[in-house]
Write a protein that holds these residues in place. Structure first.
Motif, PDB file in Angstrom:
ATOM      1  N   ARG A 295      46.686  36.349  35.869  1.00  0.00           N
ATOM      2  CA  ARG A 295      45.617  35.548  35.246  1.00  0.00           C
ATOM      3  C   ARG A 295      44.950  34.635  36.274  1.00  0.00           C
ATOM      4  O   ARG A 295      43.732  34.431  36.240  1.00  0.00           O
ATOM      5  CB  ARG A 295      46.181  34.728  34.085  1.00  0.00           C
ATOM      6  N   GLU A 297      44.626  35.234  39.452  1.00  0.00           N
ATOM      7  CA  GLU A 297      43.786  36.077  40.309  1.00  0.00           C
ATOM      8  C   GLU A 297      42.520  36.527  39.567  1.00  0.00           C
ATOM      9  O   GLU A 297      41.437  36.555  40.139  1.00  0.00           O
ATOM     10  CB  GLU A 297      44.574  37.292  40.787  1.00  0.00           C
ATOM     11  N   ALA A 298      42.684  36.862  38.305  1.00  0.00           N
ATOM     12  CA  ALA A 298      41.518  37.299  37.517  1.00  0.00           C
ATOM     13  C   ALA A 298      40.497  36.162  37.444  1.00  0.00           C
ATOM     14  O   ALA A 298      39.287  36.383  37.585  1.00  0.00           O
ATOM     15  CB  ALA A 298      41.949  37.727  36.115  1.00  0.00           C
ATOM     16  N   TYR A 301      38.522  35.843  40.725  1.00  0.00           N
ATOM     17  CA  TYR A 301      37.436  36.814  40.923  1.00  0.00           C
ATOM     18  C   TYR A 301      36.307  36.606  39.911  1.00  0.00           C
ATOM     19  O   TYR A 301      35.145  36.854  40.216  1.00  0.00           O
ATOM     20  CB  TYR A 301      37.988  38.249  40.917  1.00  0.00           C
ATOM     21  N   HIS A 302      36.688  36.131  38.737  1.00  0.00           N
ATOM     22  CA  HIS A 302      35.677  35.795  37.729  1.00  0.00           C
ATOM     23  C   HIS A 302      34.745  34.700  38.273  1.00  0.00           C
ATOM     24  O   HIS A 302      33.527  34.757  38.100  1.00  0.00           O
ATOM     25  CB  HIS A 302      36.410  35.316  36.468  1.00  0.00           C
ATOM     26  N   LEU A 304      34.280  34.030  41.525  1.00  0.00           N
ATOM     27  CA  LEU A 304      33.517  34.598  42.644  1.00  0.00           C
ATOM     28  C   LEU A 304      32.315  35.393  42.127  1.00  0.00           C
ATOM     29  O   LEU A 304      31.244  35.381  42.727  1.00  0.00           O
ATOM     30  CB  LEU A 304      34.404  35.510  43.495  1.00  0.00           C
ATOM     31  N   ARG A 305      32.517  36.042  41.007  1.00  0.00           N
ATOM     32  CA  ARG A 305      31.410  36.797  40.416  1.00  0.00           C
ATOM     33  C   ARG A 305      30.279  35.849  40.020  1.00  0.00           C
ATOM     34  O   ARG A 305      29.102  36.138  40.243  1.00  0.00           O
ATOM     35  CB  ARG A 305      31.931  37.560  39.194  1.00  0.00           C
ATOM     36  N   THR A 308      28.451  34.588  43.020  1.00  0.00           N
ATOM     37  CA  THR A 308      27.509  35.608  43.472  1.00  0.00           C
ATOM     38  C   THR A 308      26.255  35.624  42.610  1.00  0.00           C
ATOM     39  O   THR A 308      25.134  35.691  43.125  1.00  0.00           O
ATOM     40  CB  THR A 308      28.189  36.993  43.455  1.00  0.00           C
ATOM     41  N   GLY A 319      29.975  35.592  30.698  1.00  0.00           N
ATOM     42  CA  GLY A 319      31.138  35.155  31.474  1.00  0.00           C
ATOM     43  C   GLY A 319      31.229  33.657  31.670  1.00  0.00           C
ATOM     44  O   GLY A 319      32.321  33.080  31.655  1.00  0.00           O
ATOM     45  N   VAL A 322      33.175  31.126  29.207  1.00  0.00           N
ATOM     46  CA  VAL A 322      34.631  31.083  29.009  1.00  0.00           C
ATOM     47  C   VAL A 322      35.360  30.229  30.043  1.00  0.00           C
ATOM     48  O   VAL A 322      36.564  30.010  29.919  1.00  0.00           O
ATOM     49  CB  VAL A 322      35.255  32.499  28.989  1.00  0.00           C
ATOM     50  N   VAL A 326      39.307  29.197  29.640  1.00  0.00           N
ATOM     51  CA  VAL A 326      40.248  29.983  30.419  1.00  0.00           C
ATOM     52  C   VAL A 326      40.940  29.123  31.483  1.00  0.00           C
ATOM     53  O   VAL A 326      42.168  29.160  31.639  1.00  0.00           O
ATOM     54  CB  VAL A 326      39.522  31.175  31.087  1.00  0.00           C
TER      55      VAL A 326
ATOM     56  N   PHE B   3      30.394  39.082  45.502  1.00  0.00           N
ATOM     57  CA  PHE B   3      31.266  39.723  44.531  1.00  0.00           C
ATOM     58  C   PHE B   3      30.423  40.191  43.346  1.00  0.00           C
ATOM     59  O   PHE B   3      30.381  39.551  42.294  1.00  0.00           O
ATOM     60  CB  PHE B   3      32.368  38.761  44.064  1.00  0.00           C
ATOM     61  N   GLU B 286      36.288  38.969  30.158  1.00  0.00           N
ATOM     62  CA  GLU B 286      35.393  38.710  31.295  1.00  0.00           C
ATOM     63  C   GLU B 286      36.163  38.565  32.618  1.00  0.00           C
ATOM     64  O   GLU B 286      35.802  39.215  33.603  1.00  0.00           O
ATOM     65  CB  GLU B 286      34.511  37.498  31.008  1.00  0.00           C
ATOM     66  N   PRO B 287      37.212  37.734  32.667  1.00  0.00           N
ATOM     67  CA  PRO B 287      37.970  37.677  33.926  1.00  0.00           C
ATOM     68  C   PRO B 287      38.663  39.004  34.253  1.00  0.00           C
ATOM     69  O   PRO B 287      38.777  39.373  35.424  1.00  0.00           O
ATOM     70  CB  PRO B 287      38.994  36.564  33.680  1.00  0.00           C
ATOM     71  N   ALA B 290      36.384  41.287  36.167  1.00  0.00           N
ATOM     72  CA  ALA B 290      36.281  40.915  37.587  1.00  0.00           C
ATOM     73  C   ALA B 290      37.505  41.410  38.354  1.00  0.00           C
ATOM     74  O   ALA B 290      37.400  41.867  39.496  1.00  0.00           O
ATOM     75  CB  ALA B 290      36.129  39.398  37.713  1.00  0.00           C
ATOM     76  N   LEU B 291      38.661  41.337  37.706  1.00  0.00           N
ATOM     77  CA  LEU B 291      39.894  41.783  38.371  1.00  0.00           C
ATOM     78  C   LEU B 291      39.860  43.292  38.630  1.00  0.00           C
ATOM     79  O   LEU B 291      40.295  43.761  39.688  1.00  0.00           O
ATOM     80  CB  LEU B 291      41.104  41.409  37.491  1.00  0.00           C
TER      81      LEU B 291
END
Lengths: 396, 373
Positions: A295, A297-298, A301-302, A304-305, A308, A319, A322, A326, B3, B286-287, B290-291
């Protein structure tokens, strides 16, 4: 997709890290300090610290240059955020000004307001607090009743705010007040700036679950505020406040704190013996630890998205709604897992001589619950995701 | 630092969503799922015209030469449609195995027709004991004068019934890393296929027996245990991508339904119990998406973290899909429990996805081991 930083960004990161290594105060201020109960001398040290960060050029990197920012892209800002957490730099005392009222003024303020307030936010000459919640208006913030009547070229403010963090040492408050009691509730609110030294303001401390004095009640008794302190248009304060909140939710919050909490939990589990072996070798706890790491790590990246999307100038879509839900729940779950790992030591208060790690986790466990609540509880976040994100019908 | 998907990837996603909405709407999905073969030759042909089967196949074998992230983008849309058929297993997993470990001879024979849509490959890995470690395998490949002789029985092989060839995992010795992948034509002597009855009707499963099947030297893929690990990661990422798409679909279905279904005089979507269930799916999904993107990117570009990333993505995406599907069925109430409503196809696919290529607890254990604890 390319997760590499450019050589320039890498160089910038090294430069930030070196600066922090050389400049983080070695005494007096603690890194990762969640305690908001600050005495005068601590406060002064924190202001000096923020001023030095600002002078070094590492504050409000994305603000326009004319107001003391660096006009840099969000990647640079995220690098600074990450390095600050990684090096356990002391907190920024003016965070509320930097992340909340500053961006609001940049978007909605007039030239005079920008020139008057923005520089002092960065230099920590003026510390800000947020006047939103009231005793009868928490989750239903728009029902707020603190009244501001226009008399001549002034607002006369009467009412009460609550859960106001930092009000006991703040110089200014950005405040939502009711300026039209007859309009529908969202349309009679204005966003004004109040000098906390104004006659008629009384600040009474509230003690938090943690035992710290972190927030306050603020009473207004015929407090006079110049009309020029109105941000945006009269009765359009709800829109002004929400635009900032939206920026906030998009704020490319770095997940470094979450990653640090996970690493600390992993270290704790590896050092904790249960049934003759480290907790990390207990199959049940391993599953839990791995689930938390996934979680964490997810979430990384969420974010980082979204970073971007922000660089590309695109709407991050569903996204972004949340993040608060989260992120705060994950931090609290990490602390809860650590409490379980500590076994009986989880029962000890942080000033007990036997407290593990100076009571870090029990404090963090409570503090992170406060973040699940503050700024809209998880229940409210779910309403927001459903109504604004998924366009489900309003229930109210 | 970037990303996000490229413009080409965004276009691939858009065109795939559009194509599948037209060619594989729920009505068509149901029709294919209820047909004995569990695939539509017409749909397969149209996909081949778009070049999908060869998406990650190198150009010199007739493919587009793209990577796992591109494939993940496409598979997400296939999962959204709950598209039946062998595509994922053949074009993401078997194609990767051949491209990474096959010599020119074997790839000319199998990878080229795979890319053009004239052949499909199936992956035969687990056995009756359900283990993924080479030491769990009873199937062996014994060296013989003309190559290797494969003996063993593989379970849960997706789309064995329609496959042109198999990629079979078999032990090549007694050591923990003595494992090989072998390409076996479906019509080779000694291959027997026995269909299994799967819960998820959008997939076909079979038991495949290999009884003294002779594999010539060129049929053994290069790479041994390392290749085997990579193929497992490819499978994990492919299933994870399908799961993200499926979770998005059940969310969309539930939200649409909640906007029109009325009880107590108003749409049920105005009640917080329903809102919160929907919001929780979004917060999970959503997360997780991304993963999965990260895992696919790492598979292509960050070999050091690829295995751990694939395990994380598989564990999370499958958890999220199953939880989302359960919530979405519940939000539909009684109609969601009927055969007539479509949502059970996704509900069951979520469960199949959980199992294939290692269930979430298996992958969490891998994450722990690879993360050094």
């Amino acid at each position: 997709m390319d997760l590499n930083y450019t050589p320039e960004e890498e160089a910038f990161r090294r430069q930030v890290r070196n600066w922090l290594d050389e400049n983080i105060p070695t005494s007096g201020l603690r890194g990762f300090d969640r305690n908001a109960d600050r005495d005068k001398s601590t406060l002064e040290k924190m202001k000096i610290w923020q001023r030095r960060v600002h002078q070094a050029g590492y504050l409000a990197l994305s603000w326009p240059k004319e107001y003391g920012g660096q006009a840099m892209d969000p990647v640079r800002q995220s690098i600074v955020n990450e390095e600050m957490v990684r090096t356990r730099a002391p907190a920024l005392i003016g965070a509320m000004g930097i992340s909340m009222v500053g961006p609001t003024l940049i978007t909605w303020g007039n030239d005079e307001q920008k020139a008057r307030y923005l520089p002092k936010i960065l230099t920590a000459e003026e510390i800000w607090c947020q006047g939103y919640s009231e005793p009868g208006s928490g989750s239903d913030l728009a029902s707020l009743r603190t009244r501001a009547e226009i008399v001549g070229d002034e607002f006369v403010v009467n009412g009460q705010k609550v859960w106001t963090s930092n009000a006991h040492f703040a110089d200014m408050m950005f405040c939502l007040v009711r300026t039209d009691p007859d309009a529908p509730k969202h349309r009679g609110i204005s966003y004004i700036l109040i000098d906390m030294k104004s006659p008629g303001i009384t600040v009474k401390p509230l003690v938090q679950m943690t035992g710290d004095r972190g927030f306050n009640e603020v009473f207004f008794d015929n407090v006079r505020v110049p009309r020029r302190n109105l941000v945006g248009k009269l009765n359009e304060g709800w829109m002004v406040a929400n635009a900032t909140l939206f920026h906030e939710r998009n704020m490319l919050g770095s997940t470094t704190t979450t990653q640090m909490l996970f690493n600390r939990l992993k270290t704790l589990a590896a050092a904790t013996m249960r049934g003759g072996r480290p907790l990390t070798e207990d199959p049940v706890f391993r599953q839990r630890l791995a689930d938390l790491e996934i979680r964490v790590e997810a979430t990384k990246y969420h974010m980082l998205r979204q970073l971007t999307d922000s660089i590309r100038g695109r709407n991050p879509g569903l996204g972004a709604w949340v993040n608060k839900l989260v992120g705060t729940e994950l931090n609290h779950d990490l602390a809860t897992a650590a409490m379980e790992a500590m076994g009986d030591y989880a029962m000890l208060a942080r000033d007990d001589g036997h407290a593990m790690d100076r009571g870090f986790w029990p404090y963090e466990w409570m503090f992170t619950l406060g973040l699940v609540i503050g700024g809209g509880t998880s229940h409210i976040q779910k309403n927001i995701i459903a109504e604004r994100g998924l366009k489900l019908p309003k229930s109210r | 630092m970037d990303f996000g998907l490229s413009e080409e990837q965004e276009q691939l996603r858009e065109s795939a969503r559009h194509f599948l909405a037209g060619e594989c709407p729920a009505r068509k999905m149901r029709e294919i799922a209820l047909d004995a073969a569990g695939l539509s030759p017409e749909l397969e042909r149209k996909m081949a015209q778009l070049g999908w089967p060869g998406l990650i196949v190198p150009e010199r074998f007739g493919g587009a030469g793209l990577g796992m992230l591109d494939m993940a983008v496409l598979l997400e849309e296939c999962g959204y449609a709950a598209m039946p058929g062998p595509f994922l297993f053949s074009s993401a997993i078997a194609a990767y195995a051949l491209a990474a470990g096959g010599g020119d001879e074997i790839n000319t024979r199998w990878l080229r027709p795979l890319a053009s849509g004239d052949a499909t490959g199936a992956v035969a890995i687990v056995e009756a004991n359900d283990g993924l470690a080479p030491s769990d395998f009873a199937a062996t490949a014994r060296t013989a004068p003309a190559g290797a002789v494969i003996n063993g029985m593989k379970m849960f092989v997706p789309y064995a019934q329609s496959a042109s060839f198999f990629i079979v995992a078999a032990r090549t010795g007694a050591g923990a890393r003595d494992v090989g992948l072998f390409v076996v034509p479906a019509n080779a002597a000694g291959v027997k296929i026995r269909p299994l009855k799967a819960l998820d009707l959008t997939r076909r499963l079979a038991l495949v027996e290999f009884d003294g099947v002779l594999a010539p030297p060129e049929a053994q893929l290069r790479g041994g245990a390392d290749l085997y690990e990579r193929v497992l990661s490819a499978g994990a990422i492919a299933i994870a991508a399908d799961s993200i798409g499926g979770a998005q679909r059940v969310l969309d279905m539930a939200v649409e339904y909640a906007k029109v279904r009325e009880q107590f005089g108003k749409p049920i979507g105005s009640f917080q119990a329903i809102k919160h269930a929907a919001a929780e799916i979004v917060a999970d999904l959503e997360p997780a998406r991304a993963l999965v993107w990260y895992a696919a990117y790492a598979f292509d570009a960050l070999p050091r973290d690829a295995a751990r990333a694939a395990a994380m993505a598989k564990a999370r995406a499958c958890d999220v899909y199953s939880r989302a599907a359960g919530k979405a069925v519940l939000m539909h109430g009684g109609i969601g429990f009927t055969w007539e409503h479509d949502i059970h196809f996704w509900f069951k696919r979520a469960r199949l996805n959980e199992s294939l290529f290692g269930a979430p607890p298996y992958h969490r254990e891998r994450v722990a081991a690879l993360g050094g604890y």
